[in-house]
Design a protein around this motif. Structure first.
Motif, PDB file in Angstrom:
ATOM      1  N   VAL A   1       0.928  -1.121  -0.266  1.00 22.30           N
ATOM      2  CA  VAL A   1       0.123   0.648   0.183  1.00 22.30           C
ATOM      3  C   VAL A   1       0.987   1.427   0.314  1.00 22.30           C
ATOM      4  N   ILE A   2       0.252   2.573  -0.923  1.00 23.02           N
ATOM      5  CA  ILE A   2       1.540   3.231  -0.875  1.00 23.02           C
ATOM      6  C   ILE A   2       0.279   4.971  -0.708  1.00 23.02           C
TER       7      ILE A   2
ATOM      8  N   THR B   1      -1.162  13.008  -4.193  1.00 22.04           N
ATOM      9  CA  THR B   1      -1.626  13.679  -4.973  1.00 22.04           C
ATOM     10  C   THR B   1      -1.622  12.471  -6.450  1.00 22.04           C
ATOM     11  N   GLY B   2      -2.019  12.585  -7.048  1.00 28.64           N
ATOM     12  CA  GLY B   2      -1.980  11.253  -8.322  1.00 28.64           C
ATOM     13  C   GLY B   2      -1.441  11.470  -9.094  1.00 28.64           C
ATOM     14  N   GLN B   3      -0.533  12.885  -9.239  1.00 27.24           N
ATOM     15  CA  GLN B   3       1.068  13.013  -9.120  1.00 27.24           C
ATOM     16  C   GLN B   3       2.007  11.705  -9.333  1.00 27.24           C
ATOM     17  N   ASP B   4       1.775  11.749  -7.475  1.00 24.22           N
ATOM     18  CA  ASP B   4       2.814  11.220  -6.543  1.00 24.22           C
ATOM     19  C   ASP B   4       2.777   9.794  -6.662  1.00 24.22           C
ATOM     20  N   ALA B   5       1.428   9.544  -7.438  1.00 20.36           N
ATOM     21  CA  ALA B   5       0.808   7.875  -7.403  1.00 20.36           C
ATOM     22  C   ALA B   5       1.451   7.728  -8.668  1.00 20.36           C
ATOM     23  N   VAL B   6       1.159   8.456  -9.995  1.00 19.78           N
ATOM     24  CA  VAL B   6       2.155   7.895 -11.047  1.00 19.78           C
ATOM     25  C   VAL B   6       3.597   7.812 -10.931  1.00 19.78           C
ATOM     26  N   GLN B   7       4.217   8.753  -9.887  1.00 19.50           N
ATOM     27  CA  GLN B   7       6.165   8.096 -10.168  1.00 19.50           C
ATOM     28  C   GLN B   7       5.926   7.397  -9.306  1.00 19.50           C
ATOM     29  N   PHE B   8       4.955   6.818  -8.075  1.00 20.15           N
ATOM     30  CA  PHE B   8       5.870   5.508  -7.304  1.00 20.15           C
ATOM     31  C   PHE B   8       5.600   4.281  -8.439  1.00 20.15           C
ATOM     32  N   ILE B   9       4.383   4.978  -9.048  1.00 19.43           N
ATOM     33  CA  ILE B   9       3.985   3.507 -10.269  1.00 19.43           C
ATOM     34  C   ILE B   9       5.433   3.558 -10.989  1.00 19.43           C
TER      35      ILE B   9
END
Length: 92
Positions: free
Chosen positions: A79-80, A84-92
Protein backbone atom coordinates in the motif's frame (compact mmCIF):
# COMPACT_ATOMS: atom_id res chain seq x y z
CA UNK A 1 -5.57 15.09 -26.91
CA UNK A 2 -7.53 17.61 -24.86
CA UNK A 3 -8.36 19.62 -28.00
CA UNK A 4 -9.79 16.48 -29.64
CA UNK A 5 -11.93 15.76 -26.59
CA UNK A 6 -13.19 19.35 -26.56
CA UNK A 7 -14.08 19.10 -30.26
CA UNK A 8 -15.95 15.84 -29.59
CA UNK A 9 -17.84 17.42 -26.69
CA UNK A 10 -18.77 20.44 -28.78
CA UNK A 11 -19.94 18.19 -31.62
CA UNK A 12 -22.06 16.11 -29.25
CA UNK A 13 -23.63 19.20 -27.71
CA UNK A 14 -24.50 20.51 -31.16
CA UNK A 15 -25.98 17.19 -32.35
CA UNK A 16 -29.74 17.73 -32.02
CA UNK A 17 -30.64 14.07 -32.62
CA UNK A 18 -28.18 12.94 -29.96
CA UNK A 19 -29.60 15.48 -27.51
CA UNK A 20 -33.15 14.30 -28.26
CA UNK A 21 -32.14 10.65 -27.75
CA UNK A 22 -30.43 11.47 -24.46
CA UNK A 23 -33.45 13.37 -23.14
CA UNK A 24 -35.72 10.48 -24.09
CA UNK A 25 -33.45 7.84 -22.55
CA UNK A 26 -32.90 9.81 -19.36
CA UNK A 27 -36.61 10.51 -19.04
CA UNK A 28 -37.42 6.81 -19.36
CA UNK A 29 -34.71 5.94 -16.87
CA UNK A 30 -36.05 8.40 -14.29
CA UNK A 31 -39.62 7.15 -14.77
CA UNK A 32 -38.54 3.52 -14.38
CA UNK A 33 -36.59 4.38 -11.21
CA UNK A 34 -39.57 6.23 -9.77
CA UNK A 35 -41.85 3.27 -10.53
CA UNK A 36 -39.40 0.86 -8.89
CA UNK A 37 -39.04 3.02 -5.81
CA UNK A 38 -42.79 3.36 -5.46
CA UNK A 39 -43.00 -0.41 -4.97
CA UNK A 40 -40.63 -0.37 -1.96
CA UNK A 41 -42.72 0.34 1.15
CA UNK A 42 -39.88 1.65 3.32
CA UNK A 43 -37.85 3.44 0.65
CA UNK A 44 -37.28 6.58 2.72
CA UNK A 45 -36.05 4.54 5.69
CA UNK A 46 -33.66 2.60 3.46
CA UNK A 47 -32.41 5.82 1.90
CA UNK A 48 -31.82 7.36 5.31
CA UNK A 49 -30.06 4.21 6.53
CA UNK A 50 -27.73 4.28 3.50
CA UNK A 51 -27.04 7.97 4.11
CA UNK A 52 -26.22 7.26 7.77
CA UNK A 53 -23.88 4.39 6.88
CA UNK A 54 -22.08 6.58 4.35
CA UNK A 55 -21.70 9.45 6.80
CA UNK A 56 -20.48 7.14 9.57
CA UNK A 57 -17.94 5.57 7.24
CA UNK A 58 -16.68 8.93 6.02
CA UNK A 59 -16.38 10.21 9.58
CA UNK A 60 -14.00 7.32 10.36
CA UNK A 61 -12.41 6.94 6.94
CA UNK A 62 -8.87 7.04 8.36
CA UNK A 63 -9.71 4.03 10.54
CA UNK A 64 -11.15 2.04 7.64
CA UNK A 65 -8.23 2.88 5.37
CA UNK A 66 -5.78 1.71 8.00
CA UNK A 67 -7.74 -1.53 8.37
CA UNK A 68 -7.60 -1.99 4.61
CA UNK A 69 -3.86 -1.37 4.62
CA UNK A 70 -3.35 -4.02 7.32
CA UNK A 71 -5.38 -6.60 5.42
CA UNK A 72 -3.68 -5.90 2.10
CA UNK A 73 -0.24 -6.04 3.73
CA UNK A 74 -1.12 -9.27 5.54
CA UNK A 75 -1.91 -10.83 2.14
CA UNK A 76 1.47 -9.73 0.76
CA UNK A 77 0.25 -6.62 -1.00
CA UNK A 78 1.81 -3.20 -0.86
CA UNK A 79 0.00 0.00 0.00
CA UNK A 80 1.30 3.43 -0.84
CA UNK A 81 -0.05 6.68 0.50
CA UNK A 82 0.14 9.39 -2.13
CA UNK A 83 -0.80 13.03 -1.58
CA UNK A 84 -1.56 13.59 -5.25
CA UNK A 85 -2.25 11.61 -8.39
CA UNK A 86 1.14 12.66 -9.68
CA UNK A 87 2.79 11.18 -6.56
CA UNK A 88 1.04 7.87 -7.25
CA UNK A 89 2.10 7.91 -10.90
CA UNK A 90 5.72 8.55 -9.89
CA UNK A 91 5.58 5.61 -7.50
CA UNK A 92 4.19 3.30 -10.16
Amino acid sequence: MRAKINRNVQAALADQQLQKNLRSTLGKSVRMRDESVAEVPNWEQLTQYARDVKNQTLSRLDHYLEMLEQKVTAQGGKVIWAETGQDAVQFI
